[in-house]
Write a protein that holds these residues in place. Sequence first.
Motif, PDB file in Angstrom:
ATOM      1  N   VAL A 124       0.841  -1.202   0.000  1.00 40.17           N
ATOM      2  CA  VAL A 124       0.000   0.000   0.000  1.00 40.17           C
ATOM      3  C   VAL A 124       0.877   1.254   0.000  1.00 40.17           C
ATOM      4  N   SER A 125       1.996   1.220   0.701  1.00 42.03           N
ATOM      5  CA  SER A 125       2.862   2.402   0.699  1.00 42.03           C
ATOM      6  C   SER A 125       3.421   2.660  -0.693  1.00 42.03           C
ATOM      7  N   LEU A 283       8.840   2.919   3.343  1.00 39.72           N
ATOM      8  CA  LEU A 283       9.386   2.139   4.451  1.00 39.72           C
ATOM      9  C   LEU A 283       8.344   1.138   4.924  1.00 39.72           C
ATOM     10  N   GLY A 284       8.801   0.026   5.489  1.00 40.52           N
ATOM     11  CA  GLY A 284       7.852  -0.970   6.000  1.00 40.52           C
ATOM     12  C   GLY A 284       8.624  -2.024   6.769  1.00 40.52           C
ATOM     13  N   LYS A 285       8.238  -3.273   6.595  1.00 34.95           N
ATOM     14  CA  LYS A 285       8.916  -4.445   7.168  1.00 34.95           C
ATOM     15  C   LYS A 285       9.478  -4.219   8.580  1.00 34.95           C
ATOM     16  N   MET A 292       3.968  -5.792  13.926  1.00 35.45           N
ATOM     17  CA  MET A 292       2.670  -5.502  13.320  1.00 35.45           C
ATOM     18  C   MET A 292       2.887  -4.937  11.943  1.00 35.45           C
ATOM     19  N   THR A 293       1.821  -4.957  11.168  1.00 34.14           N
ATOM     20  CA  THR A 293       1.949  -4.416   9.830  1.00 34.14           C
ATOM     21  C   THR A 293       1.800  -2.898   9.882  1.00 34.14           C
ATOM     22  N   LEU A 294       2.809  -2.222   9.351  1.00 34.56           N
ATOM     23  CA  LEU A 294       2.791  -0.758   9.258  1.00 34.56           C
ATOM     24  C   LEU A 294       3.818  -0.359   8.207  1.00 34.56           C
ATOM     25  N   ALA A 295       3.490   0.657   7.439  1.00 30.86           N
ATOM     26  CA  ALA A 295       4.431   1.150   6.429  1.00 30.86           C
ATOM     27  C   ALA A 295       4.287   2.655   6.348  1.00 30.86           C
ATOM     28  N   ALA A 296       5.225   3.288   5.667  1.00 28.65           N
ATOM     29  CA  ALA A 296       5.174   4.742   5.553  1.00 28.65           C
ATOM     30  C   ALA A 296       5.669   5.163   4.183  1.00 28.65           C
ATOM     31  N   THR A 297       5.056   6.191   3.636  1.00 30.34           N
ATOM     32  CA  THR A 297       5.544   6.814   2.409  1.00 30.34           C
ATOM     33  C   THR A 297       5.923   8.249   2.766  1.00 30.34           C
TER      34      THR A 297
END
Length: 435
Positions: A124-125, A283-285, A292-297
């Motif tokens: 998604v990011s 960014l993610g992983k 937990m699942t989290l990502a950033a753009t």
Amino acid sequence: MPEPLGTEALLALDRQHVWHPYGPMPGRQEPLVVESASGVRLRMAGGPGEEPYELVDGMSSWWSAVHGYNHPVLNQAAQEQLGRMSHVMFGGLTHEPAVRLAARLVELTPDGLEHVFLADSGSVSVEVAVKMCLQYWRSVGRPEKRRLMTWRGGYHGDTWQPMAVCDPDGGMHELWSGALPRHVFADAPPDGFDAGTDAAYAAHLEETLARHAHELAAVIVEPVVQGAGGMRFHSPEYLRVLRDLCDAHDVLLVLDEIATGFGRTGALFAADHAGITPDVMCLGKALTGGYMTLAATLCTSRVADGISSGEVPVLAHGPTFMGNPLACAVANASLDLLLSRDWRTEVKTVGAGLSEGLAPLAGAPGVRDVRVLGAIGVVELDHEVDVVAATRAAVREGAWLRPFRNLIYTMPPYITGEDDLARICAAVRAAAREG
Ligand SMILES: *Cc1c(COP(=O)(O)O)cnc(C)c1O
């Protein structure tokens, strides 16, 4: 608490109802059952009639569990946040875990990245990154700039836009030809972190980019390490080449650091090896330490201002679980933990252990290449791995590995000690021999 299912029943239900990554339905390979995990060890249930046993984790759950499992500091952060709220919507509301995390990421990432979109997964990011770039050009009056350029051998996720910039020879493109957007592909970068710049390849990048610049919104690549597309390393100098070309031809540069971020390659971000700032970074992983699942753009002010100056002055994206407080709180604790330790030395030590332990495979029958960068070790075979046989061999040596295609690879948690590293290396050697 419900009664435990028991391994046999669990596996039967799994086979009947549950999809696994890139798996058929029903599943053809029996997964191993994990009961719990702590430090660098997974506690396995054992097959029907087998005793429970432990495996040293060689995968960090696909790049993410850099501190190992069940970490007291991360557990505490999650528990404290649970006591306040695990989630609230992000539309019209805000909260400290998300704001703190965004400010932190701005501070840690290359200078110039100022604005943060919190997304719920890496794919998604990447969707958001692509949307940012397309919307930027639309807003500044150049809507025809809506294609992407990348190089072959890449992997950017499994949703639609990311899939369209994955390596076209991976099978997915053939499966979806006609349905996927058609982007511009340059050849894969030449191998070798220390290989320097190949002038002919740089010229190829320039020629490809110049030819398509009028229709290109962005170049998107994984910096320094191409992960799930083939575990290949390239010179950071090509990132500088791309930065210069993008500037010269008015194309945005997106770096997908979902796998490489947070120290894995030996620098906090792979972009730091080249000293460049992309216009957009994903960014993610390892962002939440694998909890937990989290990502950033992230993007620059140029991109954000451009979008905001348009006819539709908003970034039209807003997932239900955007900025999830629980994930953000754990991410903040994970970053504190990473920066409080000497992660650089830890990554170096893991890399040295992998280099030593995998060295005997260089030149072995069936082995095409052995390479190590940061805390990543890769053995490339000259044939497709028999995943079942390779996994069995690794488990017998006491480690968890998940090979794919012709690759047996490992990216252990940064905290992995000498003995456990030796065990992982023994497992890789056994998997290479028997897979
Ligand atoms: C894993 C990965 C993704 C996708 O992230 P998900 O969280 O699996 O959606 C995208 N890009 C790169 C480089 C990755 O390694």
